[in-house]
Motif scaffolding. Sequence first.
Motif, PDB file in Angstrom:
ATOM      1  N   ARG A  23      -5.860  -4.089 -25.507  1.00  0.00           N
ATOM      2  CA  ARG A  23      -6.934  -4.829 -24.841  1.00  0.00           C
ATOM      3  C   ARG A  23      -8.114  -3.905 -24.594  1.00  0.00           C
ATOM      4  O   ARG A  23      -7.943  -2.724 -24.268  1.00  0.00           O
ATOM      5  CB  ARG A  23      -6.434  -5.419 -23.518  1.00  0.00           C
ATOM      6  CG  ARG A  23      -5.255  -6.382 -23.718  1.00  0.00           C
ATOM      7  CD  ARG A  23      -4.768  -6.980 -22.414  1.00  0.00           C
ATOM      8  NE  ARG A  23      -3.573  -7.794 -22.668  1.00  0.00           N
ATOM      9  CZ  ARG A  23      -3.596  -9.059 -23.048  1.00  0.00           C
ATOM     10  NH1 ARG A  23      -4.764  -9.672 -23.212  1.00  0.00           N
ATOM     11  NH2 ARG A  23      -2.465  -9.724 -23.259  1.00  0.00           N
ATOM     12  N   LEU A  24      -9.315  -4.459 -24.746  1.00  0.00           N
ATOM     13  CA  LEU A  24     -10.542  -3.723 -24.471  1.00  0.00           C
ATOM     14  C   LEU A  24     -11.042  -4.080 -23.080  1.00  0.00           C
ATOM     15  O   LEU A  24     -11.215  -5.252 -22.750  1.00  0.00           O
ATOM     16  CB  LEU A  24     -11.623  -4.093 -25.496  1.00  0.00           C
ATOM     17  CG  LEU A  24     -11.695  -3.298 -26.791  1.00  0.00           C
ATOM     18  CD1 LEU A  24     -12.760  -3.886 -27.705  1.00  0.00           C
ATOM     19  CD2 LEU A  24     -11.985  -1.828 -26.521  1.00  0.00           C
ATOM     20  N   ASP A  25     -11.252  -3.046 -22.263  1.00  0.00           N
ATOM     21  CA  ASP A  25     -11.840  -3.224 -20.941  1.00  0.00           C
ATOM     22  C   ASP A  25     -13.054  -2.317 -20.876  1.00  0.00           C
ATOM     23  O   ASP A  25     -12.966  -1.153 -20.492  1.00  0.00           O
ATOM     24  CB  ASP A  25     -10.811  -2.869 -19.871  1.00  0.00           C
ATOM     25  CG  ASP A  25     -11.329  -3.088 -18.450  1.00  0.00           C
ATOM     26  OD1 ASP A  25     -12.462  -3.594 -18.301  1.00  0.00           O
ATOM     27  OD2 ASP A  25     -10.605  -2.751 -17.500  1.00  0.00           O
ATOM     28  N   ARG A  26     -14.200  -2.854 -21.325  1.00  0.00           N
ATOM     29  CA  ARG A  26     -15.430  -2.093 -21.476  1.00  0.00           C
ATOM     30  C   ARG A  26     -15.198  -0.891 -22.393  1.00  0.00           C
ATOM     31  O   ARG A  26     -14.948  -1.073 -23.565  1.00  0.00           O
ATOM     32  CB  ARG A  26     -16.005  -1.719 -20.106  1.00  0.00           C
ATOM     33  CG  ARG A  26     -16.448  -2.947 -19.291  1.00  0.00           C
ATOM     34  CD  ARG A  26     -17.087  -2.566 -17.978  1.00  0.00           C
ATOM     35  NE  ARG A  26     -16.159  -1.928 -17.067  1.00  0.00           N
ATOM     36  CZ  ARG A  26     -15.323  -2.598 -16.284  1.00  0.00           C
ATOM     37  NH1 ARG A  26     -15.323  -3.919 -16.298  1.00  0.00           N
ATOM     38  NH2 ARG A  26     -14.514  -1.962 -15.469  1.00  0.00           N
ATOM     39  N   ASP A  27     -15.229   0.355 -21.849  1.00  0.00           N
ATOM     40  CA  ASP A  27     -15.063   1.517 -22.740  1.00  0.00           C
ATOM     41  C   ASP A  27     -13.627   2.015 -22.774  1.00  0.00           C
ATOM     42  O   ASP A  27     -13.347   3.092 -23.306  1.00  0.00           O
ATOM     43  CB  ASP A  27     -15.994   2.647 -22.312  1.00  0.00           C
ATOM     44  CG  ASP A  27     -15.588   3.280 -20.982  1.00  0.00           C
ATOM     45  OD1 ASP A  27     -14.896   2.596 -20.196  1.00  0.00           O
ATOM     46  OD2 ASP A  27     -15.952   4.444 -20.728  1.00  0.00           O
ATOM     47  N   VAL A  29      -9.587   1.363 -23.857  1.00  0.00           N
ATOM     48  CA  VAL A  29      -8.546   0.617 -24.575  1.00  0.00           C
ATOM     49  C   VAL A  29      -7.253   0.769 -23.789  1.00  0.00           C
ATOM     50  O   VAL A  29      -6.797   1.895 -23.547  1.00  0.00           O
ATOM     51  CB  VAL A  29      -8.342   1.154 -26.005  1.00  0.00           C
ATOM     52  CG1 VAL A  29      -7.212   0.394 -26.696  1.00  0.00           C
ATOM     53  CG2 VAL A  29      -9.617   1.043 -26.823  1.00  0.00           C
ATOM     54  N   LEU A 354      -9.373  -1.844 -33.895  1.00  0.00           N
ATOM     55  CA  LEU A 354     -10.789  -1.462 -33.885  1.00  0.00           C
ATOM     56  C   LEU A 354     -11.555  -2.172 -34.998  1.00  0.00           C
ATOM     57  O   LEU A 354     -12.669  -2.682 -34.781  1.00  0.00           O
ATOM     58  CB  LEU A 354     -10.927   0.052 -34.020  1.00  0.00           C
ATOM     59  CG  LEU A 354     -10.399   0.901 -32.857  1.00  0.00           C
ATOM     60  CD1 LEU A 354     -10.491   2.384 -33.193  1.00  0.00           C
ATOM     61  CD2 LEU A 354     -11.171   0.606 -31.570  1.00  0.00           C
ATOM     62  N   HIS A 357     -12.335  -5.726 -34.257  1.00  0.00           N
ATOM     63  CA  HIS A 357     -13.398  -5.899 -33.269  1.00  0.00           C
ATOM     64  C   HIS A 357     -14.714  -5.254 -33.695  1.00  0.00           C
ATOM     65  O   HIS A 357     -15.623  -5.075 -32.878  1.00  0.00           O
ATOM     66  CB  HIS A 357     -12.949  -5.341 -31.920  1.00  0.00           C
ATOM     67  CG  HIS A 357     -11.924  -6.189 -31.238  1.00  0.00           C
ATOM     68  ND1 HIS A 357     -10.572  -6.076 -31.493  1.00  0.00           N
ATOM     69  CD2 HIS A 357     -12.045  -7.202 -30.342  1.00  0.00           C
ATOM     70  CE1 HIS A 357      -9.908  -6.956 -30.774  1.00  0.00           C
ATOM     71  NE2 HIS A 357     -10.768  -7.657 -30.067  1.00  0.00           N
ATOM     72  N   ALA A 391     -17.307  -6.051 -30.698  1.00  0.00           N
ATOM     73  CA  ALA A 391     -17.268  -5.587 -29.319  1.00  0.00           C
ATOM     74  C   ALA A 391     -18.598  -4.936 -28.945  1.00  0.00           C
ATOM     75  O   ALA A 391     -19.154  -4.151 -29.726  1.00  0.00           O
ATOM     76  CB  ALA A 391     -16.127  -4.600 -29.123  1.00  0.00           C
ATOM     77  N   PRO A 395     -15.295   2.131 -27.278  1.00  0.00           N
ATOM     78  CA  PRO A 395     -14.379   2.769 -26.336  1.00  0.00           C
ATOM     79  C   PRO A 395     -14.479   4.289 -26.355  1.00  0.00           C
ATOM     80  O   PRO A 395     -14.745   4.906 -27.395  1.00  0.00           O
ATOM     81  CB  PRO A 395     -13.003   2.297 -26.809  1.00  0.00           C
ATOM     82  CG  PRO A 395     -13.178   1.932 -28.242  1.00  0.00           C
ATOM     83  CD  PRO A 395     -14.580   1.425 -28.361  1.00  0.00           C
ATOM     84  N   LEU A 398      -8.442   5.887 -24.061  1.00  0.00           N
ATOM     85  CA  LEU A 398      -7.271   5.079 -24.336  1.00  0.00           C
ATOM     86  C   LEU A 398      -6.211   5.409 -23.295  1.00  0.00           C
ATOM     87  O   LEU A 398      -5.893   6.582 -23.075  1.00  0.00           O
ATOM     88  CB  LEU A 398      -6.727   5.334 -25.737  1.00  0.00           C
ATOM     89  CG  LEU A 398      -5.517   4.488 -26.175  1.00  0.00           C
ATOM     90  CD1 LEU A 398      -5.580   4.197 -27.678  1.00  0.00           C
ATOM     91  CD2 LEU A 398      -4.180   5.198 -25.849  1.00  0.00           C
TER      92      LEU A 398
END
Length: 402
Positions: A23-27, A29, A354, A357, A391, A395, A398
């Motif tokens: 999952r991506l949460d802003r910058d 992973v 990646l 996205h 996206a 990111p 991680l």
Amino acid sequence: MIVVGAGSGTSVDGIDVAALDLRLDRDLVRARLLGAGTVPFDPDLRADVLAAFPPGRLGMQEVCRLDTRLGQAFAEAGATLGNELAGGTPDLVSSHGQTLFHDVVDGEVRGTLQLGQPAWIAERVGAPVVSDLRVADVAAGGQGAPLASTWDALWLGGRGHTCAALNLGGIANVTVVPADAPTTPTAPASPTPAVRAFDTGPANALVDAVVTRESGGRRSYDADGAGAAAGRVDDELLALLLADDYYAQAPPKTTGKERFHLGHVDAALSTLGREVAHLDLLATLTRLTVQTVADALVPFAPGEVVVSGGGARNATLLHALTRALPDSRVTTSEAHGIPVDAKEACLFALLGFLTWHGLPGTVAGVTGARHARLAGRITPGHGALRLPEPAPTVPTRLEVVG
């Protein structure tokens, strides 16, 4: 997003499979490992893959058939173990396939070949497949390896000390991540990037080849390094092996079994002009790995070395590395939440994620590429191909969770 990553290294031990919830949460992973495992190769397929490595030569008919058989093997691994780990059909499969040749001429990578036709995976699993993960980097002027730098830079940055990730497969590769290194894949390329990644030379490849020949194929590796532990290093042979000019080359650099194969050992033995006992040969080849890894890492003064790959289960090799790197804390990837045999499959899952996205799959400049590029090509699954909007944020970190 549930992504299954799959790949087979130069040791050809089997198809490593990992399922991750990414999952991506802003910058950031967030990576939750749902499970990982290895599907052994059919013995006949494994034998044919090993025979295809240089200096073996194949006609186009054999290449086509091997591409199909590997694709079918990866498809079966994805449809069985992959689906089991994912809890059903995953959203995406990311398959590295099997590297057969890495074309390096005078230090420049001209091309790279991974077999394992992804259409078989898409047909069997039903999900879209990202594959052919290295070629875009090569086309942009890079070495196409080590791809692990993408995962490592996001995973090991910001820990307050320089970290080195060391993968011990057939070939040994390292990623060095300084404490303050910029880890974004789109950071401007530089002749001396903060993150460095390269192949140091052979890890298990030469030992495996010698054990396989000596045992007539009954064994394919030195279990736990027991053979090496029982032998004595032949210093004269070691000096001949260390004279290979690959070790003196500056990174970025990559290599493979096209250079470090059984013939490489035999050539050194021929120059030596005398016999070396089998256990002494194993001890010498193991020391070769230890010394070339240590020589590569010492200039970076890593506070921690995180080891993964099959070599991480070789106690003799790991203990020798600990002695050779007295100023570094040598750990394994398991201390950071990733099984040693699953690290590369997790990497492939990340690269597919990646790409899906619209994000680059390499850290610019680390492989020598002029630009960070999206990795791979996409084969549709059973349904229409619907990619998300790219996206908006690249990111920089991680985090392995759960």
